[in-house]
Design a protein around this motif. Structure first.
Motif, PDB file in Angstrom:
ATOM      1  N   PRO A   1       3.774   8.505  16.429  1.00 32.15           N
ATOM      2  CA  PRO A   1       4.109   7.109  16.147  1.00 32.15           C
ATOM      3  C   PRO A   1       3.984   6.807  14.642  1.00 32.15           C
ATOM      4  N   GLU A   2       4.878   6.014  14.107  1.00 31.12           N
ATOM      5  CA  GLU A   2       4.858   5.655  12.686  1.00 31.12           C
ATOM      6  C   GLU A   2       3.519   5.040  12.273  1.00 31.12           C
ATOM      7  N   GLU A   3       2.898   4.269  13.163  1.00 31.41           N
ATOM      8  CA  GLU A   3       1.628   3.607  12.849  1.00 31.41           C
ATOM      9  C   GLU A   3       0.514   4.604  12.560  1.00 31.41           C
ATOM     10  N   PHE A   4       0.648   5.809  13.101  1.00 33.63           N
ATOM     11  CA  PHE A   4      -0.398   6.823  12.935  1.00 33.63           C
ATOM     12  C   PHE A   4      -0.610   7.154  11.466  1.00 33.63           C
ATOM     13  N   TYR A   5       0.466   7.286  10.713  1.00 30.24           N
ATOM     14  CA  TYR A   5       0.353   7.666   9.304  1.00 30.24           C
ATOM     15  C   TYR A   5      -0.367   6.592   8.493  1.00 30.24           C
ATOM     16  N   LYS A   6      -0.108   5.335   8.786  1.00 26.62           N
ATOM     17  CA  LYS A   6      -0.803   4.242   8.107  1.00 26.62           C
ATOM     18  C   LYS A   6      -2.284   4.257   8.460  1.00 26.62           C
ATOM     19  N   LEU A   7      -2.581   4.488   9.727  1.00 29.90           N
ATOM     20  CA  LEU A   7      -3.972   4.541  10.176  1.00 29.90           C
ATOM     21  C   LEU A   7      -4.724   5.698   9.502  1.00 29.90           C
ATOM     22  N   VAL A   8      -4.100   6.872   9.430  1.00 34.51           N
ATOM     23  CA  VAL A   8      -4.741   8.018   8.779  1.00 34.51           C
ATOM     24  C   VAL A   8      -5.022   7.709   7.311  1.00 34.51           C
ATOM     25  N   SER A   9      -4.081   7.057   6.652  1.00 34.48           N
ATOM     26  CA  SER A   9      -4.269   6.672   5.255  1.00 34.48           C
ATOM     27  C   SER A   9      -5.445   5.710   5.097  1.00 34.48           C
ATOM     28  N   GLN A  10      -5.534   4.741   5.995  1.00 34.71           N
ATOM     29  CA  GLN A  10      -6.641   3.782   5.951  1.00 34.71           C
ATOM     30  C   GLN A  10      -7.978   4.473   6.205  1.00 34.71           C
TER      31      GLN A  10
END
Length: 54
Positions: free
Chosen positions: A23-32
């Motif tokens: 999911p696209e949201e995963f990459y943002k979460l990993v960055s956070q």
């Protein structure tokens, strides 16, 4: 209280969507998580040789 240092997730039927994509949201979460010092690991029960191409 202990702080979280590592989050590990399985891939199949946990991280991947039904069409086998991350999911696209995963990459943002990993960055956070990385920003606050939490390491993210992706695990698999599949043997390494099952993913290799020769």
């Amino acid at each position: 209280m202990r702080s979280v240092k590592l989050i590990a997730t399985d891939m199949d039927e946990t991280l991947l969507t039904s069409d086998k994509h991350v999911p696209e949201e995963f990459y943002k979460l990993v960055s956070q998580l990385d920003h606050v010092g939490v390491v993210t690991a992706i695990a698999s029960g599949r043997p390494l040789y099952g993913h290799c191409t020769h």
